[in-house]
Design a protein around this motif. Structure first.
Motif, mmCIF file in Angstrom:
data_model
loop_
_atom_site.group_PDB
_atom_site.id
_atom_site.type_symbol
_atom_site.label_atom_id
_atom_site.label_comp_id
_atom_site.label_asym_id
_atom_site.label_seq_id
_atom_site.Cartn_x
_atom_site.Cartn_y
_atom_site.Cartn_z
ATOM 1 N N GLN A 2 0.846 -1.199 0.000
ATOM 2 C CA GLN A 2 0.000 0.000 0.000
ATOM 3 C C GLN A 2 0.878 1.245 0.000
ATOM 4 O O GLN A 2 0.647 2.195 -0.758
ATOM 5 C CB GLN A 2 -0.890 -0.012 1.250
ATOM 6 C CG GLN A 2 -1.990 1.045 1.266
ATOM 7 C CD GLN A 2 -2.979 0.847 0.138
ATOM 8 O OE1 GLN A 2 -3.260 -0.269 -0.251
ATOM 9 N NE2 GLN A 2 -3.494 1.945 -0.397
ATOM 10 N N GLN A 3 1.941 1.197 0.843
ATOM 11 C CA GLN A 3 2.893 2.298 0.980
ATOM 12 C C GLN A 3 3.538 2.595 -0.371
ATOM 13 O O GLN A 3 3.659 3.738 -0.774
ATOM 14 C CB GLN A 3 3.973 1.869 1.990
ATOM 15 C CG GLN A 3 4.883 2.970 2.419
ATOM 16 C CD GLN A 3 4.298 3.700 3.622
ATOM 17 O OE1 GLN A 3 3.099 3.709 3.822
ATOM 18 N NE2 GLN A 3 5.151 4.302 4.404
ATOM 19 N N LEU A 4 3.934 1.539 -1.073
ATOM 20 C CA LEU A 4 4.616 1.670 -2.349
ATOM 21 C C LEU A 4 3.708 2.347 -3.368
ATOM 22 O O LEU A 4 4.116 3.235 -4.104
ATOM 23 C CB LEU A 4 5.039 0.285 -2.828
ATOM 24 C CG LEU A 4 6.126 0.243 -3.884
ATOM 25 C CD1 LEU A 4 7.448 0.690 -3.285
ATOM 26 C CD2 LEU A 4 6.249 -1.160 -4.438
ATOM 27 N N HIS A 8 4.242 5.910 -5.411
ATOM 28 C CA HIS A 8 4.230 6.036 -6.870
ATOM 29 C C HIS A 8 3.227 7.088 -7.327
ATOM 30 O O HIS A 8 3.501 7.841 -8.266
ATOM 31 C CB HIS A 8 3.906 4.681 -7.508
ATOM 32 C CG HIS A 8 5.065 3.730 -7.423
ATOM 33 N ND1 HIS A 8 4.937 2.374 -7.465
ATOM 34 C CD2 HIS A 8 6.389 3.965 -7.271
ATOM 35 C CE1 HIS A 8 6.125 1.803 -7.357
ATOM 36 N NE2 HIS A 8 7.017 2.754 -7.230
ATOM 37 N N ILE A 9 2.101 7.158 -6.647
ATOM 38 C CA ILE A 9 1.103 8.177 -7.020
ATOM 39 C C ILE A 9 1.693 9.577 -6.799
ATOM 40 O O ILE A 9 1.573 10.456 -7.650
ATOM 41 C CB ILE A 9 -0.206 7.987 -6.214
ATOM 42 C CG1 ILE A 9 -0.885 6.691 -6.664
ATOM 43 C CG2 ILE A 9 -1.155 9.176 -6.408
ATOM 44 C CD1 ILE A 9 -1.989 6.216 -5.754
ATOM 45 N N ILE A 10 2.360 9.742 -5.649
ATOM 46 C CA ILE A 10 2.994 11.040 -5.347
ATOM 47 C C ILE A 10 3.999 11.408 -6.448
ATOM 48 O O ILE A 10 4.048 12.546 -6.908
ATOM 49 C CB ILE A 10 3.688 10.982 -3.961
ATOM 50 C CG1 ILE A 10 2.641 10.947 -2.855
ATOM 51 C CG2 ILE A 10 4.622 12.167 -3.756
ATOM 52 C CD1 ILE A 10 3.206 10.659 -1.474
ATOM 53 N N TRP A 11 4.769 10.440 -6.874
ATOM 54 C CA TRP A 11 5.800 10.696 -7.886
ATOM 55 C C TRP A 11 5.176 10.991 -9.262
ATOM 56 O O TRP A 11 5.660 11.851 -9.999
ATOM 57 C CB TRP A 11 6.739 9.494 -8.000
ATOM 58 C CG TRP A 11 7.632 9.324 -6.805
ATOM 59 C CD1 TRP A 11 7.812 10.231 -5.790
ATOM 60 C CD2 TRP A 11 8.456 8.204 -6.483
ATOM 61 N NE1 TRP A 11 8.698 9.734 -4.863
ATOM 62 C CE2 TRP A 11 9.111 8.491 -5.266
ATOM 63 C CE3 TRP A 11 8.703 6.991 -7.093
ATOM 64 C CZ2 TRP A 11 9.996 7.603 -4.646
ATOM 65 C CZ3 TRP A 11 9.598 6.107 -6.491
ATOM 66 C CH2 TRP A 11 10.236 6.406 -5.280
ATOM 67 N N TYR B 20 14.294 2.275 -12.055
ATOM 68 C CA TYR B 20 14.518 1.891 -10.653
ATOM 69 C C TYR B 20 13.417 2.434 -9.752
ATOM 70 O O TYR B 20 13.112 1.858 -8.706
ATOM 71 C CB TYR B 20 15.886 2.409 -10.200
ATOM 72 C CG TYR B 20 16.222 2.082 -8.779
ATOM 73 C CD1 TYR B 20 16.677 0.820 -8.432
ATOM 74 C CD2 TYR B 20 16.094 3.029 -7.769
ATOM 75 C CE1 TYR B 20 16.988 0.500 -7.116
ATOM 76 C CE2 TYR B 20 16.396 2.730 -6.456
ATOM 77 C CZ TYR B 20 16.846 1.472 -6.133
ATOM 78 O OH TYR B 20 17.146 1.166 -4.835
ATOM 79 N N LEU B 21 12.837 3.561 -10.150
ATOM 80 C CA LEU B 21 11.787 4.169 -9.320
ATOM 81 C C LEU B 21 10.581 3.234 -9.199
ATOM 82 O O LEU B 21 9.835 3.299 -8.224
ATOM 83 C CB LEU B 21 11.344 5.513 -9.913
ATOM 84 C CG LEU B 21 12.365 6.643 -9.806
ATOM 85 C CD1 LEU B 21 11.904 7.855 -10.588
ATOM 86 C CD2 LEU B 21 12.613 7.026 -8.348
ATOM 87 N N PHE B 22 10.404 2.398 -10.231
ATOM 88 C CA PHE B 22 9.314 1.426 -10.140
ATOM 89 C C PHE B 22 9.758 0.277 -9.238
ATOM 90 O O PHE B 22 9.163 0.020 -8.212
ATOM 91 C CB PHE B 22 8.933 0.937 -11.539
ATOM 92 C CG PHE B 22 7.865 -0.104 -11.531
ATOM 93 C CD1 PHE B 22 6.588 0.193 -11.076
ATOM 94 C CD2 PHE B 22 8.135 -1.395 -11.942
ATOM 95 C CE1 PHE B 22 5.600 -0.777 -11.045
ATOM 96 C CE2 PHE B 22 7.156 -2.363 -11.915
ATOM 97 C CZ PHE B 22 5.886 -2.053 -11.460
ATOM 98 N N PHE B 27 17.131 -4.098 -16.424
ATOM 99 C CA PHE B 27 17.363 -2.954 -17.304
ATOM 100 C C PHE B 27 18.125 -1.874 -16.530
ATOM 101 O O PHE B 27 19.119 -1.318 -17.012
ATOM 102 C CB PHE B 27 15.999 -2.438 -17.788
ATOM 103 C CG PHE B 27 16.056 -1.315 -18.797
ATOM 104 C CD1 PHE B 27 17.165 -1.129 -19.621
ATOM 105 C CD2 PHE B 27 14.965 -0.460 -18.938
ATOM 106 C CE1 PHE B 27 17.191 -0.098 -20.555
ATOM 107 C CE2 PHE B 27 14.989 0.575 -19.855
ATOM 108 C CZ PHE B 27 16.106 0.755 -20.671
ATOM 109 N N PHE B 28 17.670 -1.596 -15.313
ATOM 110 C CA PHE B 28 18.350 -0.609 -14.481
ATOM 111 C C PHE B 28 19.776 -1.029 -14.179
ATOM 112 O O PHE B 28 20.712 -0.243 -14.281
ATOM 113 C CB PHE B 28 17.568 -0.379 -13.172
ATOM 114 C CG PHE B 28 18.373 0.362 -12.139
ATOM 115 C CD1 PHE B 28 18.598 1.727 -12.261
ATOM 116 C CD2 PHE B 28 18.946 -0.307 -11.055
ATOM 117 C CE1 PHE B 28 19.365 2.407 -11.335
ATOM 118 C CE2 PHE B 28 19.719 0.376 -10.124
ATOM 119 C CZ PHE B 28 19.921 1.735 -10.261
#
Lengths: 278, 214, 207
Positions: A2-4, A8-11, B20-22, B27-28
């Protein structure tokens, strides 16, 4: 998990918020920059043919802020037909110096060796800069391409650091401090610092003390300089995105604190409720 | 969208790193190791050009004094040889000794005398008075000796003076927090300044969604 | 030899460089300038230390077929080929610049732009007003945040003015205090290094 997802939404929102004003500019006002104005005026008032040193401490890690300002100041020097020496104490600096050389030759008809010279990279940071200030001719014998500097007419006019009208640096580090220590304090050669926004709170003191004659601070300083020379470029284009980015991060901080205080209040109420139940 | 293979290469590298952010992925890791190899090689090449131009070329021309820094430089690598690592201390001592002396020559004037001179201003406005108070109180935060306590917990020095310093340091802490707030604000600006050019590259130079600038 | 020798080197070099600054003797000034210039060469050797270290590490990975050794191969190919290219054809060659411009530069810029994402997460999760110091920090941070960009002026003309005042006045006072304190510390530390009282640069090795 959930945290992740929340992260991602914030980013994603951050990316979209910053991207939109780049596609659809808002043309927000820029605001004044007295220290940037001082840098501009100083360079603008130098006579034609003055020799300036640009210390390009630019690297991919900071080029977003430093490259637009270095480019703007270089253009200003070229408009005023000043002679330019480029030096660097970071390994990537000469790459940017070559870009400036290409611009000078194509757009302003500069001749390498006569109007502009690239000094080679020197390792050692502050010590290397101190070495340049103390005896520039001993510190450098060849240019970036390995040609003896004595072959160039520009070098004939540089006997010591005191022959330089202004030294400007473009740095994410402490070069503005080094200039104040080894160039201004020892030889009273005027210095200008172009630094990342993060260094502004520190560098401003050196400007106020008179150790720097001008200060170009971050993207805002670069955008201000671009507008002063009537050449809106990379930094001016970024300013609206900066605005929205700042606003978004501020809203996140406020929102985060509201959630925090609400949770804290709920926690207290929960405890009190539990006590009552007991 | 761009047809330039150079732009595509740069875009693939950028996307590889951003992936990497994902989450961490092959690939990263390919892009990461490629970047690491190139960046360290670039450093080594730039170091080599300095050694060649300032050390080896003068040696070739008979300037034997250049042997001293070359030997000191080579000794740095002794740290990789078991039993001989102590030899690299000579090079480090040289680097540290020179840096320390260079620091002293620059810092006394630029970092102490000029700063104190800069703090002394004519008190002809409210802002000037505030500046004086801010300067004095902020400096008092760093008065560790006056504020220190003896073994039995008693304050060293005059108690009234100590109280004054404590109050001044409290105001000074407020001033420091204001400064840290300013640093925080400018930090965000600096970080955005790194991200926006990448967006401009990916959505401008590569996808042509952002209009180009001169 | 192992401990006193390096201390002597730091002392002699430090004293000569200092003497070059404080005394007006041409011989001493020349010696001092020479010693400072030599530092460029020794520092240049130091640039390769990281590369050599990583070369050893990834070399061991490949030889021992350790986990993820394939990535070590990528590192090796990139490191060795780019180094050879740089030494053989110089950093001004078109090939070297092509790789710098299209592989290294975008990767490096992207890598450093990561920090914004983590800072954004921190804005949401970590910056909490728990006491008055945090409140002061956040309020001034917010004013400077808005005051540095156009949106601040669009909201109110006062925001950029207050932001500039914060940076020019209280911030300058605080930075001045930190600078004076830090500079005094640097001078003291430098003197300790030259006198051999500070030897932490020799730590980390038993032999």
């Amino acid at each position: 998990m959930q945290q992740l997802k929340q992260t991602h939404i914030i980013w994603i929102v951050l990316t979209v918020a910053v991207l939109l004003p780049l596609i659809f500019p808002l043309k927000l006002p820029l605001g004044p920059s007295p220290e940037g104005e001082a840098a501009y005026s100083f360079i603008d008032n130098l006579p034609q043919g003055s020799i300036s040193i640009m210390v390009l401490e630019t690297a991919p890690s900071n080029e977003g802020e430093l490259w637009p300002m270095a480019l703007a100041v270089a253009r200003h020097h070229m408009e005023k037909q000043h002679r330019i020496i480029m030096a660097t104490f970071v390994p990537d600096g000469t790459m940017y110096a070559e870009k400036i050389r290409a611009l000078a030759e194509s757009d302003y008809g500069y001749v390498y060796g006569k109007d502009l010279v690239i000094l080679p990279y020197r390792a050692g940071g502050e010590t290397a800069l101190a070495s340049m200030a103390d005896n520039i001719r001993a510190a450098y014998q060849q240019d970036h391409y390995g040609t003896p500097l004595t072959d160039y007419p520009l070098w004939a006019d540089v006997k010591s650091i005191k022959d330089i009208s202004v030294i400007s640096c473009y740095t994410a580090g402490d070069d503005h401090l080094w200039l104040a220590r080894h160039v201004w304090a020892k030889y009273q050669v005027p210095c200008i610092s172009g630094n990342i926004a993060l260094s502004t709170p520190e560098a401003i003191v050196y400007f106020k003390n008179g150790q720097l004659v001008g200060l170009i601070s971050g993207v805002k300083g670069a955008a201000f300089y671009e507008q002063k020379i009537n050449m809106p470029g990379l930094a001016t284009q970024s300013m609206d995105a900066q605005s929205i980015g700042h606003l978004y991060l501020l809203l996140l901080m406020i929102g985060g604190n509201i959630v925090y205080w609400k949770q804290k209040k709920d926690g207290k109420n929960g405890k009190q409720g539990a006590k009552k139940n007991v | 969208m761009s047809n330039d293979p150079k732009i595509w290469l740069a875009a693939i590298m950028s996307l590889g790193i951003y992936s990497y952010l994902f989450k961490e992925n092959p690939f990263f890791r390919v892009c990461e190791h490629l970047y690491l190899g190139l960046s360290l090689a670039h450093l080594a090449v730039m170091g080599w050009t300095n050694v060649r131009d300032l050390g080896l070329t003068p040696l070739k021309n008979g300037q034997w004094s250049a042997l001293i820094p070359v030997v000191l430089g080579v000794l740095l690598f002794a740290r990789f040889i078991p039993g001989m690592a102590w030899l690299s201390r000579y090079s480090l001592a040289y680097l540290v000794g020179v840096a320390a002396a260079v620091t002293i020559t620059g810092v006394i004037d630029a970092g102490i005398i000029t700063q104190i001179r800069g703090a002394i201003i004519p008190l002809n406005s409210l802002n000037a008075v505030f500046t004086l108070i801010a300067n004095v109180t902020a400096i008092s935060v760093f008065f560790f000796i006056i504020g220190s306590r003896g073994e039995n917990g008693s304050v060293l020095g005059n108690k009234t003076f100590q109280k004054l310093i404590d109050k001044s340091a409290l105001v000074g802490r407020f001033i420091l927090m204001v400064s840290f707030g300013a640093v925080f604000g400018t930090t965000i600006m600096a970080r955005l300044g790194l991200f926006i050019p990448r967006l401009k590259f990916l959505f401008g130079d590569w996808i042509h969604l952002i209009p180009p600038v001169k | 030899m192992k401990r006193q020798g390096p201390v002597l080197v730091a002392f002699v070099t430090g004293v000569i460089v200092l003497a070059g600054y404080f005394f007006n003797s041409q011989t001493v000034v020349d010696m001092s300038t020479q010693i400072v210039r030599w530092q460029n060469i020794v520092a240049a050797f130091a640039l390769a230390l990281g590369g050599v270290n990583m070369f050893r590490l990834h070399g061991k990975n490949i030889i021992g077929r350790k986990k993820n050794w394939v990535y070590s191969c990528i590192f090796m190919v990139a490191f060795v080929s780019y180094f050879v290219l740089g030494v053989a054809k110089s950093t001004t060659s078109a090939e070297y610049q092509y790789i710098w411009q299209n592989l290294y530069q975008p990767a490096a810029s992207t890598m450093y732009s990561f920090t914004l994402f983590y800072m954004t997460s921190a804005c949401w999760r970590a910056f909490r007003i728990r006491n008055w110091q945090a409140a002061v920090l956040m309020v001034t941070g917010a004013v400077v945040l808005l005051g540095q960009v156009g949106i601040g002026a669009a909201i109110s003309e006062a925001i950029p003015a207050v932001s500039a005042w914060i940076i020019d006045t209280p911030n300058a006072a605080a930075i001045r205090a930190i600078t004076i304190g830090g500079s005094l510390g640097m001078v003291v530390m430098s003197i300790r290094v030259i006198l051999g009282l500070e030897r932490t640069y020799m730590a980390g090795r038993q032999d």
